[in-house]
Design an enzyme around this catalytic site. Sequence first.
Site, PDB file in Angstrom:
ATOM      1  N   GLY A 143       0.791  -1.221   0.000  1.00 48.11           N
ATOM      2  CA  GLY A 143       0.000   0.000   0.000  1.00 48.11           C
ATOM      3  C   GLY A 143       0.825   1.273   0.000  1.00 48.11           C
ATOM      4  N   CYS A 144       0.184   2.358   0.397  1.00 47.80           N
ATOM      5  CA  CYS A 144       0.791   3.685   0.280  1.00 47.80           C
ATOM      6  C   CYS A 144       2.019   3.875   1.159  1.00 47.80           C
ATOM      7  CB  CYS A 144      -0.238   4.765   0.619  1.00 47.80           C
ATOM      8  SG  CYS A 144      -1.649   4.820  -0.511  1.00 47.80           S
TER       9      CYS A 144
END
Length: 373
Positions: A160-161
């Site tokens: 993810g981010c």
Amino acid sequence: MTTTTLGLPHPGVLAGAPPIGLDSVAAARITGIGTAVPPTSYSQREVLDIFGIEDQRIRSVFLNSAIDRRYLTLPPEGPDGTRIMEVQGELLAKHKAQGIDMGVRAVQECLKNAGRDLDDIGYLCCVTSTGFLTPGLSALIIKELGIDPGCSRLDVVGMGCNAGLNALNAVAGWARAHPGKLAVMVCDESCSAAYVFDGTMRTSVVNSLFGDGAAAIAVVAGDDTVPGPRLLKFASHIITDALDAMRYDWDPAQDRFSFYLDPQVPYVVGANAETVIGRLLAGTGLRRTDIGHWLVHSGGKKVIDSVMVNLGLTRHDVRHTTGVLRDYGNLSSGSFLFSYQRLLDEGVANPGEYCVLMTMGPGSTIETALVRW
């Protein structure tokens, strides 16, 4: 014989003393940066008009996102001019094609910026959360660029981010273990390959936020003659009570993967920001007021505001974070590197100054790094 233990303060907090462990020549340095985006970009209003979205609640989400434009690769047009919704296989093909294209261009720009050649790369790490490929983007980019097939590599997929800093920690470790050798990390996110259009508020929030982009950095350790800030320390914090707050999983109703963001994410992340920053600065002799530059993930307007309030940051401190959000949207794992490039272009980071890098993502997780020019 009696041994006396003196209660001296930790050397890192003595006035005039250098921070503990922060002066090692062996520390890895960021020596180059390169970014790439697709050829097409759209304003938020253009995206709404292209997809014929009239729901005022959804339009409000798009138009009040603090985002002006995003680089996107939209679905193709059908005979009637409307967009054809891509199936999962087509989305994966988009991820692959665009990931190779952007990744190659970002690596090439990074090497040019660092004054290095393809033959210099000893380690390539590719980070992505917008598709799953085997072999991964690292192998595909090595083949496309003609990098030495003996190059060591790593694919960080699905974190993810926050994953850019997770990967950078591994890249810095490889660089320290191979002094003088060049390591390259590329965060390569084709968020256009991870969209679901079902008209719900859940997917509309996601669709209003993410954009496509890749960012690559060059890292070298053990050479104090190369320019660039030192990577001094990393710290992480997983908010285990919020594991499901951000997730990318299979949506059987849409027959594809779909990203979910809990509305409480900004406040949960903000409330835990102090904890991880305290962990990052522990033992260094540094306070938050000693940090001259803050590069926070462009996760969204509410996320940025929450972190800013909880850490006591100013609008000036997060100017690059908000600028990247405005001009690109949320670029997932590579957002903080787009901000880093803007800080370099600004030319205000001076020798001896400290900078904190911060990313947030599924877990819910906050990742941080301390660097010094």
